[in-house]
Scaffold this active site. Structure first.
Site, mmCIF file in Angstrom:
data_model
loop_
_atom_site.group_PDB
_atom_site.id
_atom_site.type_symbol
_atom_site.label_atom_id
_atom_site.label_comp_id
_atom_site.label_asym_id
_atom_site.label_seq_id
_atom_site.Cartn_x
_atom_site.Cartn_y
_atom_site.Cartn_z
ATOM 1 N N ILE A 1 45.731 -51.165 39.483
ATOM 2 C CA ILE A 1 47.135 -51.256 39.080
ATOM 3 C C ILE A 1 47.522 -52.674 39.499
ATOM 4 O O ILE A 1 47.713 -52.943 40.682
ATOM 5 C CB ILE A 1 48.023 -50.202 39.767
ATOM 6 C CG1 ILE A 1 47.566 -48.789 39.397
ATOM 7 C CG2 ILE A 1 49.484 -50.426 39.393
ATOM 8 C CD1 ILE A 1 48.297 -47.684 40.143
ATOM 9 N N PRO A 2 47.574 -53.601 38.546
ATOM 10 C CA PRO A 2 47.545 -55.037 38.860
ATOM 11 C C PRO A 2 48.856 -55.632 39.368
ATOM 12 O O PRO A 2 49.457 -56.507 38.736
ATOM 13 C CB PRO A 2 47.126 -55.656 37.526
ATOM 14 C CG PRO A 2 47.689 -54.734 36.499
ATOM 15 C CD PRO A 2 47.565 -53.360 37.098
ATOM 16 N N CYS A 3 49.295 -55.213 40.540
ATOM 17 C CA CYS A 3 50.536 -55.728 41.104
ATOM 18 C C CYS A 3 50.460 -57.225 41.401
ATOM 19 O O CYS A 3 51.492 -57.882 41.512
ATOM 20 C CB CYS A 3 50.939 -54.935 42.347
ATOM 21 S SG CYS A 3 49.691 -54.876 43.632
ATOM 22 N N HIS A 4 49.240 -57.767 41.475
ATOM 23 C CA HIS A 4 49.098 -59.212 41.684
ATOM 24 C C HIS A 4 49.587 -60.005 40.474
ATOM 25 O O HIS A 4 49.810 -61.197 40.569
ATOM 26 C CB HIS A 4 47.639 -59.564 42.015
ATOM 27 C CG HIS A 4 46.675 -59.305 40.912
ATOM 28 N ND1 HIS A 4 46.245 -58.019 40.589
ATOM 29 C CD2 HIS A 4 46.059 -60.139 40.039
ATOM 30 C CE1 HIS A 4 45.394 -58.096 39.570
ATOM 31 N NE2 HIS A 4 45.275 -59.369 39.217
#
Length: 178
Positions: free
Chosen positions: A132-135
């Protein structure tokens, strides 16, 4: 929950999974003892990876080598995650390799730009970073904003750099210290 730790070009990752799917990712940056303590919290313990988990490990290793990887097919176990966070993560899963969005843009998609801080809190509580690409979520001024993984914003920048994303002030603009 079953867990495992493995080495990549970025350092050691930890992952945790259930029968429902991937439930936990620990990004590199902790010493091994701290990594094991964090990934095995709540009674989780080392397990034997399934084929699906082995495939995920290979994908994470490829990502760490700088290869474009799509994690969208990875089954996720988000039991216990608040509804608002799930909705924010669902939107975020549409942001692919080398793309970014902002906290405000996600908040608008969730119904109100005033939810930007709530989006930030959801990103900080993300149990499955990278997948889950919160970056890929930036502040409205193009700066990295926060990142709760070991190494903070520097880790976020390193991950975005792997994806070919340059973060900072937009070209042609200056920032002032007041």
């Amino acid at each position: 929950m079953e867990t495992m730790v493995f080495d990549t070009a970025l350092g050691e990752f930890g992952i945790g999974w259930t029968d429902a799917g991937l439930a936990r990712v620990q990004l590199p940056g902790l010493d091994r003892a701290a990594l094991l303590q964090r990934i095995n919290r709540g009674g989780a313990e080392a397990g034997e990876p399934t084929r699906a988990i082995e495939d995920l490990v290979n994908r994470i290793e490829d990502y760490a080598e700088g290869e474009a990887v799509d994690f969208s097919v990875v089954p996720l176990d988000l039991s216990g995650v608040p509804d608002f966070n799930r909705r924010a993560y669902d939107l975020l899963l549409r942001i692919g390799w080398g793309e970014t969005t902002t906290y405000g843009a996600l908040a608008r998609e969730l119904g109100d730009v005033a939810l930007s801080r709530a989006v930030g809190a959801a990103m900080g509580a993300n149990p499955i970073p990278l997948v889950i690409p919160c970056h890929r979520v930036l502040a409205s001024d193009g700066r990295p904003g926060g990142f709760s993984a070991p190494g903070g914003a520097e880790s976020k920048l390193r991950m975005l750099e792997l994806e070919g994303v340059s973060v900072g002030t937009p070209a042609g603009q200056m920032t002032f210290g007041f």
